[in-house]
Scaffold this motif. Structure first.
Motif, PDB file in Angstrom:
ATOM      1  N   LEU A 161       1.790  18.455 -35.263  1.00  0.00           N
ATOM      2  CA  LEU A 161       1.455  18.314 -33.853  1.00  0.00           C
ATOM      3  C   LEU A 161       1.427  16.841 -33.459  1.00  0.00           C
ATOM      4  O   LEU A 161       2.004  16.442 -32.447  1.00  0.00           O
ATOM      5  CB  LEU A 161       0.102  18.973 -33.551  1.00  0.00           C
ATOM      6  N   ILE A 162       0.786  16.019 -34.279  1.00  0.00           N
ATOM      7  CA  ILE A 162       0.737  14.574 -34.009  1.00  0.00           C
ATOM      8  C   ILE A 162       2.151  13.998 -34.049  1.00  0.00           C
ATOM      9  O   ILE A 162       2.526  13.202 -33.179  1.00  0.00           O
ATOM     10  CB  ILE A 162      -0.181  13.856 -35.030  1.00  0.00           C
ATOM     11  N   ASP A 163       2.948  14.402 -35.035  1.00  0.00           N
ATOM     12  CA  ASP A 163       4.337  13.922 -35.128  1.00  0.00           C
ATOM     13  C   ASP A 163       5.116  14.295 -33.876  1.00  0.00           C
ATOM     14  O   ASP A 163       5.894  13.489 -33.348  1.00  0.00           O
ATOM     15  CB  ASP A 163       5.034  14.513 -36.362  1.00  0.00           C
ATOM     16  N   ALA A 164       4.918  15.502 -33.368  1.00  0.00           N
ATOM     17  CA  ALA A 164       5.628  15.948 -32.167  1.00  0.00           C
ATOM     18  C   ALA A 164       5.194  15.142 -30.942  1.00  0.00           C
ATOM     19  O   ALA A 164       6.027  14.787 -30.090  1.00  0.00           O
ATOM     20  CB  ALA A 164       5.392  17.434 -31.934  1.00  0.00           C
ATOM     21  N   ILE A 165       3.916  14.846 -30.841  1.00  0.00           N
ATOM     22  CA  ILE A 165       3.425  14.037 -29.715  1.00  0.00           C
ATOM     23  C   ILE A 165       4.006  12.624 -29.781  1.00  0.00           C
ATOM     24  O   ILE A 165       4.439  12.070 -28.763  1.00  0.00           O
ATOM     25  CB  ILE A 165       1.876  14.004 -29.702  1.00  0.00           C
ATOM     26  N   GLU A 166       4.029  12.049 -30.983  1.00  0.00           N
ATOM     27  CA  GLU A 166       4.615  10.708 -31.143  1.00  0.00           C
ATOM     28  C   GLU A 166       6.088  10.719 -30.776  1.00  0.00           C
ATOM     29  O   GLU A 166       6.582   9.789 -30.137  1.00  0.00           O
ATOM     30  CB  GLU A 166       4.400  10.206 -32.573  1.00  0.00           C
ATOM     31  N   LEU A 167       6.813  11.756 -31.174  1.00  0.00           N
ATOM     32  CA  LEU A 167       8.218  11.870 -30.837  1.00  0.00           C
ATOM     33  C   LEU A 167       8.406  11.979 -29.323  1.00  0.00           C
ATOM     34  O   LEU A 167       9.293  11.363 -28.736  1.00  0.00           O
ATOM     35  CB  LEU A 167       8.859  13.081 -31.544  1.00  0.00           C
ATOM     36  N   LEU A 169       6.428  10.751 -27.069  1.00  0.00           N
ATOM     37  CA  LEU A 169       6.173   9.412 -26.521  1.00  0.00           C
ATOM     38  C   LEU A 169       7.406   8.522 -26.648  1.00  0.00           C
ATOM     39  O   LEU A 169       7.757   7.790 -25.730  1.00  0.00           O
ATOM     40  CB  LEU A 169       4.983   8.758 -27.224  1.00  0.00           C
ATOM     41  N   LYS A 170       8.059   8.581 -27.795  1.00  0.00           N
ATOM     42  CA  LYS A 170       9.280   7.780 -28.013  1.00  0.00           C
ATOM     43  C   LYS A 170      10.365   8.188 -27.062  1.00  0.00           C
ATOM     44  O   LYS A 170      11.110   7.344 -26.541  1.00  0.00           O
ATOM     45  CB  LYS A 170       9.760   7.918 -29.457  1.00  0.00           C
ATOM     46  N   LYS A 171      10.482   9.470 -26.804  1.00  0.00           N
ATOM     47  CA  LYS A 171      11.519   9.968 -25.892  1.00  0.00           C
ATOM     48  C   LYS A 171      11.231   9.563 -24.440  1.00  0.00           C
ATOM     49  O   LYS A 171      12.150   9.468 -23.624  1.00  0.00           O
ATOM     50  CB  LYS A 171      11.656  11.488 -25.990  1.00  0.00           C
ATOM     51  N   MET A 172       9.961   9.343 -24.131  1.00  0.00           N
ATOM     52  CA  MET A 172       9.595   8.933 -22.768  1.00  0.00           C
ATOM     53  C   MET A 172       9.983   7.485 -22.479  1.00  0.00           C
ATOM     54  O   MET A 172      10.156   7.108 -21.328  1.00  0.00           O
ATOM     55  CB  MET A 172       8.077   9.092 -22.555  1.00  0.00           C
ATOM     56  N   GLU A 173      10.113   6.657 -23.510  1.00  0.00           N
ATOM     57  CA  GLU A 173      10.434   5.231 -23.329  1.00  0.00           C
ATOM     58  C   GLU A 173      11.841   4.994 -22.880  1.00  0.00           C
ATOM     59  O   GLU A 173      12.755   5.621 -22.994  1.00  0.00           O
ATOM     60  CB  GLU A 173      10.153   4.472 -24.621  1.00  0.00           C
TER      61      GLU A 173
END
Length: 173
Positions: A161-167, A169-173
């Motif tokens: 879940l944390i990995d998916a949230i971090e991913l 966030l990266k996609k939002m940049e």
């Protein structure tokens, strides 16, 4: 539907369907010769040959013995297993298909599902296949717990879940 149930169902359809189904189950599903199956079933090989050729109808005792033997063989082949219902991408990460837990060797059998309906159907099929327990997503576990007679455990993703949230966030940049 398991192979023993197929044989039972075919017995109620017609003699020809029963003969063909029993022959197929013995040869293809159990990988046995008629003689080997007859020995395991404690049925004279000549009796089994007559049943398979249509020269004799099995009596109820013989039919019970045939079905019991099929079930015994299939249970020995499959052993205990835990069903895991998840998306294919999750199932591809399962490395072990057998695991020793509390001194028991347990098979992990995968059931792929991409929707709620498929997950519910997979759960019912897993129980019919002989699963001793089921592991599934939290969105489907309350429903399947109500319809199954085996223990249901919920997958609770933590790190993923944390990995998916971090991913995300990266996609939002």
């Amino acid at each position: 539907m398991n192979v023993a149930d197929k044989v039972i169902k075919s017995a109620f359809e017609s003699d020809e369907v029963f003969q063909k189904t029993l022959s197929t189950v013995i040869k293809e599903d159990l990988n046995l010769t008629a003689v080997d199956f007859a020995k395991k079933a404690n049925i004279p090989p000549s009796t089994l040959y007559k049943i398979l050729s249509g020269n004799r109808d099995p009596n109820i005792k013989t039919l019970r013995q045939i079905v019991k033997t099929i079930r015994d063989i299939k249970e020995t082949d499959s052993g205990d297993f835990i069903a895991v219902i998840a998306a294919r991408s999750v199932l591809d990460n399962i490395v072990e298909t057998k695991k020793k837990i509390a001194g028991r060797l347990v098979t992990i059998r995968e059931y792929s599902a991409t929707s709620m309906e498929e997950a519910i159907i997979a759960a019912v099929n897993a129980e019919r296949d002989g699963a001793k327990a089921l592991v599934c997503a939290p969105i489907v576990s309350p429903t399947v717990e109500k319809i199954l007679n085996i223990p249901v455990t919920t997958i609770i993703p933590k790190n993923s879940l944390i990995d998916a949230i971090e991913l995300a966030l990266k996609k939002m940049e």
